[in-house]
Write a protein that holds these residues in place. Structure first.
Motif, PDB file in Angstrom:
ATOM      1  N   HIS A   1       0.833  -1.201   0.000  1.00 18.72           N
ATOM      2  CA  HIS A   1       0.000   0.000   0.000  1.00 18.72           C
ATOM      3  C   HIS A   1       0.872   1.257   0.000  1.00 18.72           C
ATOM      4  N   GLY A   2       1.921   1.252   0.812  1.00 17.33           N
ATOM      5  CA  GLY A   2       2.820   2.396   0.855  1.00 17.33           C
ATOM      6  C   GLY A   2       3.470   2.663  -0.495  1.00 17.33           C
ATOM      7  N   PHE A   3       3.762   1.594  -1.224  1.00 19.33           N
ATOM      8  CA  PHE A   3       4.326   1.759  -2.557  1.00 19.33           C
ATOM      9  C   PHE A   3       3.304   2.413  -3.491  1.00 19.33           C
ATOM     10  N   HIS A   4       2.018   2.057  -3.308  1.00 17.30           N
ATOM     11  CA  HIS A   4       0.974   2.719  -4.096  1.00 17.30           C
ATOM     12  C   HIS A   4       0.891   4.206  -3.753  1.00 17.30           C
ATOM     13  N   VAL A   5       1.008   4.519  -2.453  1.00 17.10           N
ATOM     14  CA  VAL A   5       0.990   5.925  -2.056  1.00 17.10           C
ATOM     15  C   VAL A   5       2.162   6.652  -2.713  1.00 17.10           C
ATOM     16  N   PHE A   6       3.329   6.002  -2.689  1.00 21.65           N
ATOM     17  CA  PHE A   6       4.525   6.598  -3.291  1.00 21.65           C
ATOM     18  C   PHE A   6       4.310   6.866  -4.784  1.00 21.65           C
ATOM     19  N   SER A   7       3.779   5.851  -5.502  1.00 21.93           N
ATOM     20  CA  SER A   7       3.512   6.058  -6.931  1.00 21.93           C
ATOM     21  C   SER A   7       2.509   7.187  -7.121  1.00 21.93           C
ATOM     22  N   GLY A   8       1.485   7.232  -6.236  1.00 22.14           N
ATOM     23  CA  GLY A   8       0.483   8.289  -6.328  1.00 22.14           C
ATOM     24  C   GLY A   8       1.113   9.662  -6.181  1.00 22.14           C
ATOM     25  N   ILE A   9       2.037   9.788  -5.237  1.00 26.65           N
ATOM     26  CA  ILE A   9       2.704  11.086  -5.037  1.00 26.65           C
ATOM     27  C   ILE A   9       3.488  11.455  -6.294  1.00 26.65           C
ATOM     28  N   MET A  10       4.198  10.457  -6.865  1.00 30.90           N
ATOM     29  CA  MET A  10       4.978  10.714  -8.080  1.00 30.90           C
ATOM     30  C   MET A  10       4.068  11.192  -9.215  1.00 30.90           C
ATOM     31  N   ILE A  11       2.952  10.469  -9.430  1.00 25.39           N
ATOM     32  CA  ILE A  11       2.048  10.830 -10.523  1.00 25.39           C
ATOM     33  C   ILE A  11       1.411  12.190 -10.252  1.00 25.39           C
ATOM     34  N   ASN A  12       1.005  12.416  -9.006  1.00 22.08           N
ATOM     35  CA  ASN A  12       0.414  13.707  -8.648  1.00 22.08           C
ATOM     36  C   ASN A  12       1.394  14.850  -8.905  1.00 22.08           C
ATOM     37  N   THR A  13       2.675  14.618  -8.557  1.00 19.33           N
ATOM     38  CA  THR A  13       3.674  15.654  -8.763  1.00 19.33           C
ATOM     39  C   THR A  13       3.830  15.969 -10.247  1.00 19.33           C
ATOM     40  N   LEU A  14       3.830  14.903 -11.059  1.00 25.58           N
ATOM     41  CA  LEU A  14       3.953  15.082 -12.507  1.00 25.58           C
ATOM     42  C   LEU A  14       2.787  15.909 -13.049  1.00 25.58           C
ATOM     43  N   ILE A  15       1.568  15.546 -12.610  1.00 24.10           N
ATOM     44  CA  ILE A  15       0.379  16.253 -13.094  1.00 24.10           C
ATOM     45  C   ILE A  15       0.384  17.699 -12.577  1.00 24.10           C
ATOM     46  N   PHE A  16       0.808  17.868 -11.322  1.00 22.95           N
ATOM     47  CA  PHE A  16       0.904  19.210 -10.743  1.00 22.95           C
ATOM     48  C   PHE A  16       1.850  20.080 -11.577  1.00 22.95           C
ATOM     49  N   TYR A  17       2.957  19.480 -11.992  1.00 23.63           N
ATOM     50  CA  TYR A  17       3.931  20.180 -12.832  1.00 23.63           C
ATOM     51  C   TYR A  17       3.286  20.601 -14.151  1.00 23.63           C
ATOM     52  N   ASN A  18       2.533  19.686 -14.753  1.00 24.01           N
ATOM     53  CA  ASN A  18       1.861  20.004 -16.014  1.00 24.01           C
ATOM     54  C   ASN A  18       0.807  21.092 -15.837  1.00 24.01           C
ATOM     55  N   VAL A  19       0.101  21.031 -14.703  1.00 26.85           N
ATOM     56  CA  VAL A  19      -0.898  22.070 -14.422  1.00 26.85           C
ATOM     57  C   VAL A  19      -0.201  23.424 -14.361  1.00 26.85           C
ATOM     58  N   GLY A  20       0.938  23.448 -13.652  1.00 30.68           N
ATOM     59  CA  GLY A  20       1.697  24.689 -13.517  1.00 30.68           C
ATOM     60  C   GLY A  20       2.177  25.213 -14.861  1.00 30.68           C
ATOM     61  N   LEU A  21       2.534  24.295 -15.782  1.00 31.07           N
ATOM     62  CA  LEU A  21       2.980  24.711 -17.113  1.00 31.07           C
ATOM     63  C   LEU A  21       1.814  25.198 -17.971  1.00 31.07           C
ATOM     64  N   GLY A  22       0.590  24.901 -17.536  1.00 30.97           N
ATOM     65  CA  GLY A  22      -0.568  25.313 -18.330  1.00 30.97           C
ATOM     66  C   GLY A  22      -0.948  24.319 -19.407  1.00 30.97           C
ATOM     67  N   THR A  23      -0.415  23.103 -19.334  1.00 34.13           N
ATOM     68  CA  THR A  23      -0.692  22.098 -20.369  1.00 34.13           C
ATOM     69  C   THR A  23      -2.193  21.833 -20.519  1.00 34.13           C
ATOM     70  N   TYR A  24      -2.864  21.671 -19.369  1.00 31.60           N
ATOM     71  CA  TYR A  24      -4.288  21.294 -19.427  1.00 31.60           C
ATOM     72  C   TYR A  24      -5.170  22.492 -19.747  1.00 31.60           C
ATOM     73  N   GLU A  25      -4.703  23.674 -19.364  1.00 33.55           N
ATOM     74  CA  GLU A  25      -5.434  24.876 -19.734  1.00 33.55           C
ATOM     75  C   GLU A  25      -5.474  25.009 -21.255  1.00 33.55           C
ATOM     76  N   ARG A  26      -4.320  24.734 -21.878  1.00 36.94           N
ATOM     77  CA  ARG A  26      -4.272  24.811 -23.340  1.00 36.94           C
ATOM     78  C   ARG A  26      -5.082  23.690 -23.976  1.00 36.94           C
ATOM     79  N   ARG A  27      -5.101  22.541 -23.300  1.00 41.17           N
ATOM     80  CA  ARG A  27      -5.850  21.401 -23.833  1.00 41.17           C
ATOM     81  C   ARG A  27      -7.356  21.650 -23.729  1.00 41.17           C
ATOM     82  N   GLY A  28      -7.728  22.498 -22.806  1.00 43.70           N
ATOM     83  CA  GLY A  28      -9.144  22.849 -22.695  1.00 43.70           C
ATOM     84  C   GLY A  28      -9.898  22.063 -21.643  1.00 43.70           C
ATOM     85  N   HIS A  29      -9.241  21.081 -21.001  1.00 43.73           N
ATOM     86  CA  HIS A  29      -9.906  20.348 -19.919  1.00 43.73           C
ATOM     87  C   HIS A  29      -8.869  19.752 -18.974  1.00 43.73           C
ATOM     88  N   TYR A  30      -9.315  19.455 -17.754  1.00 37.54           N
ATOM     89  CA  TYR A  30      -8.417  18.926 -16.726  1.00 37.54           C
ATOM     90  C   TYR A  30      -8.705  17.448 -16.458  1.00 37.54           C
TER      91      TYR A  30
END
Lengths: 108, 257
Positions: B201-230
């Motif tokens: 379970h802890g490994f799943h939490v770890f992967s979740g944090i990694m994926i969340n960080t990646l998506i957070f980074y993309n949100v900050g870059l405006g990737t999804y804003e340009r795509r038109g949806h989140y």
């Protein structure tokens, strides 16, 4: 070009009704967990206590899956696609708990 | 990028072009649901086999106040997990793991709020709530590291057991803490399941944090804003809620029952 597209984005105001629902589910989850603690500290272990724990776990799972994961508002077909296969888990529980009892009888 | 996006939009009738959405969910969300279902089977198998092994061991039958650790019977969880950081030697059962549970539920709440902000195209809101979610996940993992250390190092009176050391059986060995072959709390299987289930379970939490960080980074870059949806935020949201859901079950079947 990117700036041009970004400036077209219109931020809508907070959906108060949605947020209220999220907060309500969060409070329910908190209350159920607190209740689990009360049961853990006041009741002696037995079938009733275990059943209460399992019941409250299912209540929590229902709220997380239906509200947080939004499954309640999806198409009925998707709900069944996700729910029906979990029947196998119920079978697995019954089979392996029975098996565990049998192993116990052999060992002791 | 833009041409493919418009090509899909222009041909909603094209079944293989991604124009159709079965059950009114997009391809990515549907596949995330199917992945989570298969992952649910993995976790059920782990928890049910825990049940089997626990059931096939002797249970402690005496008065709960006279309970002592022994390798002869399965331990009572609240006697094992009774520590809290900075309060050494005080018997406070299950409170630390309860705090961890609340942290994970709260981070699930902030995740839905991020999804809600995404529906409104509110980039600032998504950034804020996703950061809170990542923070909650990291805090949970930190607590788990603390709990594992406490579990592995051990505390209190050592348990007497027969141990297999350097190829020889040693009688009356004093066990403190836990590893995969012997532990002070109960039969070896107890610690093995603890490490495997909470570790998985802890490994799943770890992967979740990694994926969340990646998506957070993309949100900050405006990737999804340009795509038109989140929608990507919704997909990682599904995964994150699942991690919370699994913890609800682990909490009940490993710590409470």
């Amino acid at each position: 070009m990117a700036i041009d597209e970004t400036s077209k984005v219109v931020v809508q105001p907070v959906n108060k009704e949605k947020v209220r629902r999220i907060v309500r589910v969060a409070i329910i989850l908190g209350i159920v967990t607190t209740f689990e603690f009360i049961v853990a500290f006041t009741m002696h272990s037995g079938t009733l206590r275990t059943s209460l724990f399992i019941l409250m776990t299912i209540v929590k799972a229902f709220y997380i899956v239906s509200e947080f994961m939004h499954l309640k508002y999806e198409k009925k077909m998707l709900i069944w696609t996700i729910m029906i296969p979990t029947i196998f888990v119920i079978w697995l529980i019954i089979a392996l708990i029975y098996e565990g009892g049998a192993i116990y009888d052999v060992r002791f | 990028m833009e041409t493919t996006a418009s090509a899909v939009q222009d041909s909603p009738q094209n079944l293989w072009g991604g124009g159709m959405e079965p059950m009114k969910v997009s391809y990515g969300k549907l596949m995330m649901w199917f992945f989570l279902l298969s992952d649910a089977f993995t976790f059920s198998a782990l928890l049910v086999s825990y049940g089997l092994v626990r059931y096939s061991h002797a249970a402690f039958t005496g008065d709960i106040d006279t309970f002592v650790f022994s390798v002869k019977y399965w331990p009572i969880p609240e006697k094992v997990f009774d520590g809290i950081p900075f309060l050494h030697g005080v018997h406070i059962p299950l409170v630390f793991v309860g705090i961890m549970t609340f942290i994970l539920i709260l981070s699930s709440v902030t995740m839905v709020l991020a999804v809600e902000a995404g529906h409104r195209m509110d980039r600032k809101g998504v950034e804020k709530w996703m950061l809170w979610t990542i923070f909650g996940g990291v805090t949970f993992l930190g607590c788990q590291a603390w709990e594992w250390t406490h579990f592995i190092v051990g505390t209190g009176t050592p348990t007497i057991a027969d141990a297999f050391i350097n190829g020889n059986w040693v009688n009356g060995f004093e066990v403190l803490g836990a590893n995969l072959s012997i532990n002070q709390y109960g039969p070896p299987d107890f610690a093995d399941f603890f490490f495997f289930i909470t570790g998985f379970h802890g490994f799943h939490v770890f992967s979740g944090i990694m994926i969340n960080t990646l998506i957070f980074y993309n949100v900050g870059l405006g990737t999804y804003e340009r795509r038109g949806h989140y929608e990507m935020v919704e997909k990682v949201g599904l995964y994150w809620h699942f991690v919370d859901l699994v913890w609800v079950f682990v909490f009940t079947f490993f710590y409470l029952v």
